[in-house]
Scaffold this active site. Sequence first.
Site, mmCIF file in Angstrom:
data_model
loop_
_atom_site.group_PDB
_atom_site.id
_atom_site.type_symbol
_atom_site.label_atom_id
_atom_site.label_comp_id
_atom_site.label_asym_id
_atom_site.label_seq_id
_atom_site.Cartn_x
_atom_site.Cartn_y
_atom_site.Cartn_z
ATOM 1 N N ASP A 152 0.838 -1.194 0.000
ATOM 2 C CA ASP A 152 0.000 0.000 0.000
ATOM 3 C C ASP A 152 0.877 1.249 0.000
ATOM 4 O O ASP A 152 1.993 1.230 -0.513
ATOM 5 C CB ASP A 152 -0.949 -0.035 1.197
ATOM 6 N N HIS A 156 -3.919 6.025 3.208
ATOM 7 C CA HIS A 156 -4.635 4.815 2.801
ATOM 8 C C HIS A 156 -4.059 3.557 3.438
ATOM 9 O O HIS A 156 -4.793 2.728 3.995
ATOM 10 C CB HIS A 156 -4.598 4.730 1.278
ATOM 11 N N SER A 164 -11.176 -1.219 -1.264
ATOM 12 C CA SER A 164 -9.927 -1.128 -0.508
ATOM 13 C C SER A 164 -10.137 -1.437 0.958
ATOM 14 O O SER A 164 -9.243 -1.925 1.641
ATOM 15 C CB SER A 164 -9.343 0.288 -0.611
#
Length: 499
Positions: A197, A239, A430
């Site tokens: 990520d 994220h 996600s």
Amino acid sequence: MRFTAPSRLGVTLAASAALLASTVGPAYAAPAADEPASTPVPIDIVDGTLMSYVVNLDVANPGQTRLAERAVENAGGVVVQSWPQIGVVVAHSTSAKFLDELPTGPGTPVESAGPTRTAAVSEGTPDLGRETTPGDRGAAPYKRQLRVDGLDAGDVTSAADAAEVREGGLWSLDMVHAYEAHEVSEGSDGVLVGVLDSGIDAAHPDLAPSVDASTSVGCTAAGRPDTSPEAWGVTTSGHGTHVAGTIAAARDGAGVVGVAPNVRMASVKVVNDDGYIYPEYAICGFVWAAEHGMDVTNNSYYVDPFEFWCGDQPFQAPAMEAVRRAVDYATGRGVVHAAAAGNSAYDLANKSTNASSPNDGTAVERQINSTCKDIPTELDGVVTVSALGQDGNKAGFSNFGEGVVDVSAPGAGIVSTWPGGGYARLSGTSMASPHVAGVLALLKSTHPDAGPDELVALLEEQADDTGCPADAGLCGGDATDNGFYGEGIVNALDAVTAG
């Protein structure tokens, strides 16, 4: 999704040659007889502009790799990173004739080669004893500050309310029966999850106990691994920190808790500061996971710059093949993978057109076909995860597809960790995928000798069957396996109690 792969146990370097040979396959695929060819996407390669390429070998071994490296240099390229384990070389060149002058095919060590992006290399070539500067981005400007999993983070992020930040009572953990599972097992610290990520804030109080710095790496310097904390830490995007919290935020009496709070996580940074995940970054991440003892990877992204990489296109197939080899290699070394299905509300089982790619240049309206894949989620051996809302229905943004989606998990309005010690609410597939990665980590904790194929079989067997809504004509299938839920909603309790 069913596949067969050897366990990491017993796979030695001496025995790896046979395994590697099996990863090498044809780089190109033809569409079915009743399908049109996909639309070519021109890539403007200009002298003086630094471009990135993957070079796929016909045989994966050190000797062939050296020959391929020499061929790259003779064609006017610079070898950035070689992965002899999978027969892939990452190269840079400022020559517009690089691909023409690189010998490929029978009688050469190179099976195929192609560009990894349509834009110039923004990060330049890592210092390899030869200075190369970034090319001119003018012809293919970056369009977003941050792009992950098909959504701009600004469209899906909000600060979590104080009442939402709690270890108990998170609806998403209730839906997957994680709290009940924790009464049996919170996971083993012998299990390591690779979070591929945008980096993890390892100083976050909920994450500090779980992040393993010794196995973390940054892959965004042109696909060359860098183990410095600056390379794998969080920079422009929260994220990865959010994803990590869903997987394994610690039970510490404050903040939130993850699906598998006792397992360890490695930050494998594959998202650059502009928000792109190029093939060479993902390749680095998967091979690193294979070589550093990871049991599970989470992949909440698609590989840029194509939402769908087409196997019948010579400028797209080589990069897709290189990523496939990396995933297969990791699977063969005992790593099981969860991946987001994507957020375009697209039927992955029936592809026709696409207008979002390439996303690092000028997107074009194009015809696509069954050779075109959302990678890594549509690669063999990867668990494809769709997203659900709090009502248990498929989230409107979530991709779907009968025979493509494997399982489903919560993905709308998910509260988790955020850089700087904070918390945020995000939506996307996600957010669904890390719930599944957490359940896989629990399964590995309770079934330590299970290989990837066994773990996926257990995951699917224990998922809660969920039928299609009455008015969902595109769902397809039945209550045991359909295009919205796959084999069902993952169940953490069953994962830790099944024999």
